[in-house]
Motif scaffolding. Sequence first.
Motif, mmCIF file in Angstrom:
data_model
loop_
_atom_site.group_PDB
_atom_site.id
_atom_site.type_symbol
_atom_site.label_atom_id
_atom_site.label_comp_id
_atom_site.label_asym_id
_atom_site.label_seq_id
_atom_site.Cartn_x
_atom_site.Cartn_y
_atom_site.Cartn_z
ATOM 1 N N PRO A 161 10.753 -2.861 2.143
ATOM 2 C CA PRO A 161 12.088 -3.473 2.094
ATOM 3 C C PRO A 161 12.184 -4.689 1.169
ATOM 4 O O PRO A 161 13.289 -5.043 0.737
ATOM 5 N N PHE A 162 11.054 -5.325 0.866
ATOM 6 C CA PHE A 162 11.087 -6.508 -0.003
ATOM 7 C C PHE A 162 11.100 -6.160 -1.497
ATOM 8 O O PHE A 162 11.320 -7.043 -2.330
ATOM 9 N N VAL A 163 10.862 -4.905 -1.824
ATOM 10 C CA VAL A 163 10.768 -4.522 -3.234
ATOM 11 C C VAL A 163 12.156 -4.466 -3.855
ATOM 12 O O VAL A 163 13.079 -3.847 -3.307
ATOM 13 N N ALA A 164 12.315 -5.105 -4.992
ATOM 14 C CA ALA A 164 13.604 -5.122 -5.693
ATOM 15 C C ALA A 164 13.934 -3.735 -6.236
ATOM 16 O O ALA A 164 13.044 -2.918 -6.492
ATOM 17 N N VAL A 165 15.213 -3.471 -6.424
ATOM 18 C CA VAL A 165 15.630 -2.227 -7.070
ATOM 19 C C VAL A 165 14.998 -2.170 -8.466
ATOM 20 O O VAL A 165 15.063 -3.143 -9.223
ATOM 21 N N GLY A 166 14.372 -1.063 -8.770
ATOM 22 C CA GLY A 166 13.634 -0.939 -10.017
ATOM 23 C C GLY A 166 12.179 -1.355 -9.905
ATOM 24 O O GLY A 166 11.395 -1.125 -10.829
ATOM 25 N N GLY A 167 11.821 -1.958 -8.775
ATOM 26 C CA GLY A 167 10.437 -2.367 -8.540
ATOM 27 C C GLY A 167 9.590 -1.212 -8.035
ATOM 28 O O GLY A 167 10.085 -0.103 -7.803
ATOM 29 N N HIS A 168 8.310 -1.481 -7.833
ATOM 30 C CA HIS A 168 7.356 -0.418 -7.531
ATOM 31 C C HIS A 168 6.481 -0.733 -6.319
ATOM 32 O O HIS A 168 6.239 -1.902 -6.004
ATOM 33 N N VAL A 169 6.001 0.337 -5.700
ATOM 34 C CA VAL A 169 4.905 0.271 -4.735
ATOM 35 C C VAL A 169 3.823 1.206 -5.242
ATOM 36 O O VAL A 169 4.107 2.357 -5.614
ATOM 37 N N ALA A 170 2.593 0.721 -5.290
ATOM 38 C CA ALA A 170 1.449 1.544 -5.681
ATOM 39 C C ALA A 170 0.549 1.744 -4.469
ATOM 40 O O ALA A 170 0.226 0.782 -3.770
ATOM 41 N N PHE A 171 0.171 2.981 -4.221
ATOM 42 C CA PHE A 171 -0.748 3.326 -3.124
ATOM 43 C C PHE A 171 -2.086 3.747 -3.720
ATOM 44 O O PHE A 171 -2.134 4.628 -4.579
ATOM 45 N N HIS A 172 -3.160 3.136 -3.246
ATOM 46 C CA HIS A 172 -4.480 3.599 -3.677
ATOM 47 C C HIS A 172 -5.028 4.598 -2.656
ATOM 48 O O HIS A 172 -4.672 4.562 -1.487
ATOM 49 N N ASP A 173 -5.881 5.505 -3.122
ATOM 50 C CA ASP A 173 -6.520 6.520 -2.272
ATOM 51 C C ASP A 173 -5.508 7.444 -1.619
ATOM 52 O O ASP A 173 -5.669 7.843 -0.474
ATOM 53 N N ALA A 174 -4.458 7.824 -2.351
ATOM 54 C CA ALA A 174 -3.346 8.565 -1.752
ATOM 55 C C ALA A 174 -3.121 9.947 -2.349
ATOM 56 O O ALA A 174 -2.046 10.507 -2.195
ATOM 57 N N ARG A 175 -4.151 10.535 -3.001
ATOM 58 C CA ARG A 175 -3.934 11.819 -3.679
ATOM 59 C C ARG A 175 -4.945 12.885 -3.268
ATOM 60 O O ARG A 175 -5.241 13.802 -4.032
ATOM 61 N N ALA A 176 -5.455 12.808 -2.055
ATOM 62 C CA ALA A 176 -6.449 13.792 -1.619
ATOM 63 C C ALA A 176 -5.866 15.200 -1.536
ATOM 64 O O ALA A 176 -6.612 16.184 -1.562
ATOM 65 N N ASP A 177 -4.542 15.326 -1.448
ATOM 66 C CA ASP A 177 -3.909 16.640 -1.313
ATOM 67 C C ASP A 177 -3.398 17.191 -2.640
ATOM 68 O O ASP A 177 -2.719 18.223 -2.658
ATOM 69 N N GLN A 178 -3.701 16.520 -3.745
ATOM 70 C CA GLN A 178 -3.168 16.944 -5.039
ATOM 71 C C GLN A 178 -4.252 17.567 -5.912
ATOM 72 O O GLN A 178 -5.408 17.133 -5.879
ATOM 73 N N PRO A 179 -3.910 18.578 -6.719
ATOM 74 C CA PRO A 179 -4.896 19.172 -7.624
ATOM 75 C C PRO A 179 -5.485 18.109 -8.558
ATOM 76 O O PRO A 179 -4.745 17.377 -9.207
ATOM 77 N N GLY A 180 -6.782 18.019 -8.568
ATOM 78 C CA GLY A 180 -7.441 17.034 -9.417
ATOM 79 C C GLY A 180 -7.406 15.623 -8.876
ATOM 80 O O GLY A 180 -7.948 14.705 -9.491
ATOM 81 N N GLY A 181 -6.752 15.433 -7.745
ATOM 82 C CA GLY A 181 -6.646 14.095 -7.173
ATOM 83 C C GLY A 181 -7.747 13.817 -6.168
ATOM 84 O O GLY A 181 -8.370 14.726 -5.625
ATOM 85 N N ARG A 182 -7.978 12.538 -5.940
ATOM 86 C CA ARG A 182 -8.947 12.116 -4.936
ATOM 87 C C ARG A 182 -8.245 11.145 -3.989
ATOM 88 O O ARG A 182 -7.134 10.718 -4.238
ATOM 89 N N GLY A 183 -8.910 10.796 -2.925
ATOM 90 C CA GLY A 183 -8.308 9.825 -2.022
ATOM 91 C C GLY A 183 -8.833 9.977 -0.615
ATOM 92 O O GLY A 183 -9.860 10.605 -0.376
#
Length: 219
Positions: A161-183
């Motif tokens: 909720p604190f992120v401004a419009v146009g701002g970002h959130v980055a998640f680390h270790d969040a791609r274990a379910d994606q082809p070629g991804g880890r996490g």
Amino acid sequence: MLPKSVRSLTPARLRDDVRLRAFTVGLGLIPPRTMHSAEDARVLLAAAAGARRVVEIGVYEGASALTLQRTLAARSELHLIDPFGRHPDALPGGWGASERATRRLLARAAHGLGPHAPKLVWHVGLSHDVAAAWSGEVDLVFIDGDHSEAGCERDWIDWSPFVAVGGHVAFHDARADQPGGRGLPGPTAVVARHLREDRCADWTIVAEADRTVVVRRLR
């Protein structure tokens, strides 16, 4: 800093000793343990471009904080949140980081950057306690703290909720379910539930690579 060829000769039991690592990292004899690949760093730094206020949840030895510190503009703010041993289940045994060593590492880097260094703001504690007292918008939140599903979801709910419009959130270790991804299962499940399956109208995935997913706030 000691040459890599010299560091590699150090026995693992000494190299991974928490107190010895704290001493050598703090003095700048060895670099902080890097938890992110070059691809992870690339998408994180792209999200940080032009940011004036960044929050990193989970600092550890400071490798990603150091990368952000060198990238952010002068007069920007880099808020660093970590309990530093006050939460004994946060890291595997023997992986604890020293608050003093990490502070010295980043203070040395700030001195080297001179007037171009962003302002460092330390929050030694749990991320939900910091969020409870937080005010003002943020351009980027990097969620890399508690990697359990419940912990990662709480960071998302508390901080998005604190992120401004146009701002970002980055998640680390969040791609274990994606082809070629880890996490890891926790962050991967949170991203899948909130940002892949539900297709939230307020957020969209804008970049992902290796173990990192970046989302942007649309409204």
